[in-house]
Every structure is written in C-alpha cells, then in structure tokens.
Design an enzyme around this catalytic site. Structure first.
Site, PDB file in Angstrom:
ATOM      1  N   LYS A  53      -8.880 -18.296  23.812  1.00  0.00           N
ATOM      2  CA  LYS A  53      -7.788 -19.254  24.027  1.00  0.00           C
ATOM      3  C   LYS A  53      -6.836 -18.716  25.098  1.00  0.00           C
ATOM      4  O   LYS A  53      -6.374 -19.459  25.969  1.00  0.00           O
ATOM      5  CB  LYS A  53      -7.044 -19.521  22.714  1.00  0.00           C
ATOM      6  CG  LYS A  53      -7.871 -20.375  21.748  1.00  0.00           C
ATOM      7  CD  LYS A  53      -7.295 -20.459  20.336  1.00  0.00           C
ATOM      8  CE  LYS A  53      -8.271 -21.216  19.431  1.00  0.00           C
ATOM      9  NZ  LYS A  53      -7.828 -21.341  18.041  1.00  0.00           N
ATOM     10  N   GLN A  97      -3.453 -18.812  14.310  1.00  0.00           N
ATOM     11  CA  GLN A  97      -4.909 -18.768  14.085  1.00  0.00           C
ATOM     12  C   GLN A  97      -5.208 -18.717  12.586  1.00  0.00           C
ATOM     13  O   GLN A  97      -4.616 -17.929  11.847  1.00  0.00           O
ATOM     14  CB  GLN A  97      -5.497 -17.549  14.820  1.00  0.00           C
ATOM     15  CG  GLN A  97      -7.015 -17.483  14.804  1.00  0.00           C
ATOM     16  CD  GLN A  97      -7.683 -18.653  15.532  1.00  0.00           C
ATOM     17  OE1 GLN A  97      -7.141 -19.215  16.478  1.00  0.00           O
ATOM     18  NE2 GLN A  97      -8.860 -19.043  15.087  1.00  0.00           N
ATOM     19  N   ASP A 120      -2.032 -27.663  17.520  1.00  0.00           N
ATOM     20  CA  ASP A 120      -3.245 -27.617  16.703  1.00  0.00           C
ATOM     21  C   ASP A 120      -3.376 -28.867  15.834  1.00  0.00           C
ATOM     22  O   ASP A 120      -4.430 -29.130  15.266  1.00  0.00           O
ATOM     23  CB  ASP A 120      -3.199 -26.389  15.773  1.00  0.00           C
ATOM     24  CG  ASP A 120      -4.267 -25.364  16.118  1.00  0.00           C
ATOM     25  OD1 ASP A 120      -5.257 -25.740  16.752  1.00  0.00           O
ATOM     26  OD2 ASP A 120      -4.085 -24.196  15.737  1.00  0.00           O
TER      27      ASP A 120
HETATM   28  N1  GUN Z   1      -9.645 -21.497  12.850  1.00  0.00           N
HETATM   29  C1  GUN Z   1     -10.793 -22.201  13.012  1.00  0.00           C
HETATM   30  N2  GUN Z   1     -10.600 -23.249  13.838  1.00  0.00           N
HETATM   31  C2  GUN Z   1      -9.300 -23.210  14.203  1.00  0.00           C
HETATM   32  C3  GUN Z   1      -8.505 -24.023  15.062  1.00  0.00           C
HETATM   33  O1  GUN Z   1      -8.930 -25.022  15.657  1.00  0.00           O
HETATM   34  N3  GUN Z   1      -7.204 -23.631  15.186  1.00  0.00           N
HETATM   35  C4  GUN Z   1      -6.700 -22.554  14.534  1.00  0.00           C
HETATM   36  N4  GUN Z   1      -5.414 -22.277  14.708  1.00  0.00           N
HETATM   37  N5  GUN Z   1      -7.405 -21.788  13.745  1.00  0.00           N
HETATM   38  C5  GUN Z   1      -8.708 -22.118  13.587  1.00  0.00           C
END
Ligand code: GUN
Length: 293
Positions: A53, A97, A120
């Site tokens: 990311k 996350q 998100d």
């Molecule tokens: N863990 C698995 N997929 C995601 C996601 O799309 N965003 C976040 N923040 N954590 C995740």
C-alpha cells in the site's frame, strides 16, 4: 464456451494512472493527498500488504504516513494515535490494517476513524449508508468496490442479473452484496448455513466467491455463460515451488474456464484491485478536502 480471462492487473494499472493524474492535479492546486497507514504488530501477511500500500502511494503521488506499533500496544495508545490523525490536515485517509491483535476491540478502533477519512469503508456509518443506498455514502470497502469496477470495466451488465455472493464477511461478502444491489442486481448471499448451496450458485449470472476455501466452487455448480469473480486467496502446499506453496482461489479455475463467459484468475484478478481502489478513495478524500468533489 471458453471464458475470457479478466485481467485485474491491467484494470488496476489503468486506475493507478487515473489516480496519479488526479493526485498531480491536486498537488498543483496546493493539496497533497495523504494516507496514514497504521499497522499493529508484525503479522507477515499484514506487513506485506502494508508495504504494498505504501509503495502504491509513492507511485501514485500520494504521501504516506506509516505508523507501525508493537503487537502489545494498548487500545488507549491506538485510539490516541487515531485522534491525532483525525485532526492532522495532511492526512486525507486513515487505514488500520486488519486483523488487529486479539486484545484490541476492532469495532471501537474502526469507529474512531472519522467517516470522511474512512478510505477503507469499514466504519459502521459508511457501511450503513451503503446499505441504505444513500447518495452521499462516502467510501465503499476497497475489495468489493474493486469487484464492481472489474465488472463495469469489462462491460458486464449488472442491472437485472442474478448475482450470487458466496460469503458474508464484513470486508468482502456483505458489502459486495450491498454494492451489487445498488447496481440493481438481484442478489443472493450464501453462507455456511445455506441449504442447497450448489443449486443457489447455479442460478448465478454473476458469481462472487469470497469464502476462503481452495477450489470450493466446481464447474458443475456454475451456469453456462456465467461471469465468475474469485476473491479467494488460499495457500495450498506445492513442493515444486521455492516457498513451498502456491496461491489458488475459491473456484476451480481450469474447469470453470471451459464453462463460464468470463473469470478472474488468482493471482492477478481481484487482488490488484484492492490497492487501486484504496488509492482512488484516498484521492477522492483529498478532493473533498479541497472541496472539488
Ligand atoms: N485486511 C484484509 N483486507 C484488508 C483491507 O482491505 N483493509 C484493511 N485495513 N485490512 C485488511
């Protein structure tokens, strides 16, 4: 019928290019888009997602602010960091996350991300607005938003289609169903308690598989000419690979390919779309800050 293979990498690349252009435009007007990426602990999968990311931010001209906290961080300390980020004007989007270490309360933590920075799309209010089909629903969760984008950019008609979503997770299945409904599909959500699962799946013009079980969906469950979107990413042992495993989806790709109209591969299908949509949500947040959206 042999299915078209939907190239998620190519679609994601096109979105990254659009984002980069928008980010440059915003910078030229004095607004630098910024994303805060919060990681608690050092789970190897999470570390690699977060690294990807941050790399995407750099490539797309978005400033990233990384915050890596030890696994034993208290809820108080995490909430206090989120309070700082909430009022930090350089930060347009905040991403925590998941999964969080077990001693932290995910609901409370996600509720501490203000909805205008919730790139998100996991805040209950954003999910609620999505479910209510409110026009100002700000951000849709990135993976399901990526599924819709893939369908649209490959000219799949969603309106009126029978869409079956396999899985009801907060991150994928449930919001995917809400987004398909918003696009006027007739939506069925299947889960572990569904009776006659194969029969339900066979009704799908569009199948979204997100249950996390390798090759669970077999060709006999798929209607001729269906469009199959495979969100699953599962490790299966493979001694021929250096790392000892390979990644497969929830669908039996090789067999379904002979029956479906279009299918996403794993890897290279939905996967690259998640980060592309995160970048897209972040520039959108920055545009809102600059009052351009
Ligand atoms: N863990 C698995 N997929 C995601 C996601 O799309 N965003 C976040 N923040 N954590 C995740």
């Amino acid at each position: 019928m042999t299915a078209t293979i939907i190239d998620g990498k190519a679609v994601a690349r096109a979105i990254h290019e659009e984002v980069r252009r928008e980010a440059e435009e915003l910078r030229a007007r004095g607004t630098t888009p910024g994303l805060a990426v919060v990681l608690v602990g050092a789970d190897p999968a999470s570390v690699s997602y977060v690294t990807a990311k941050q790399k995407a931010c750099e490539e797309d001209r978005i400033e990233s602010f990384g915050h890596t906290l030890p696994a034993d961080t208290s809820q108080e300390a995490l909430l206090s960091l989120l309070a700082e980020l909430r009022s930090d004007e350089r930060v347009d989007g905040i991403l925590v996350q998941l999964p969080l270490p077990r001693h932290l309360d995910e609901g409370t933590v996600l509720a501490a991300v203000p909805i205008e920075k919730d790139v998100d799309g996991f805040h209950a209010e954003n999910l609620g607005k999505l479910g209510l089909r409110e026009a100002d629903a700000r951000f849709a969760p990135c993976t399901p938003a990526g599924v819709i984008e893939l369908l649209k950019r490959t000219d799949v008609q969603i309106e009126g289609a029978n869409a079956v979503v396999l899985g009801r997770s907060k991150i994928v299945g449930l919001p995917a169903a809400m987004l398909l409904l918003r696009e006027n599909a007739t939506v069925t959500i299947c889960h572990s308690r569904t009776r006659n699962l194969a029969e339900e799946i066979r009704r799908a013009d569009i199948l979204v598989a997100a249950i996390g079980r390798p090759h669970f969906v077999t060709a006999d469950m798929v209607k001729d000419g269906a469009v199959v979107i495979d969100v699953g990413v599962n490790r299966v042992e493979d001694a021929s690979k250096k790392r000892g495993f390979r990644l497969v989806g929830d669908c039996d790709f090789d067999a379904i390919r002979e029956k479906a109209r279009a299918i996403t591969p794993v890897p290279g299908g939905v996967g690259p779309m998640t980060i592309a949509m995160l970048m897209k949500n972040t520039v959108r947040a920055a545009r809102m800050r600059a009052e351009l959206a």
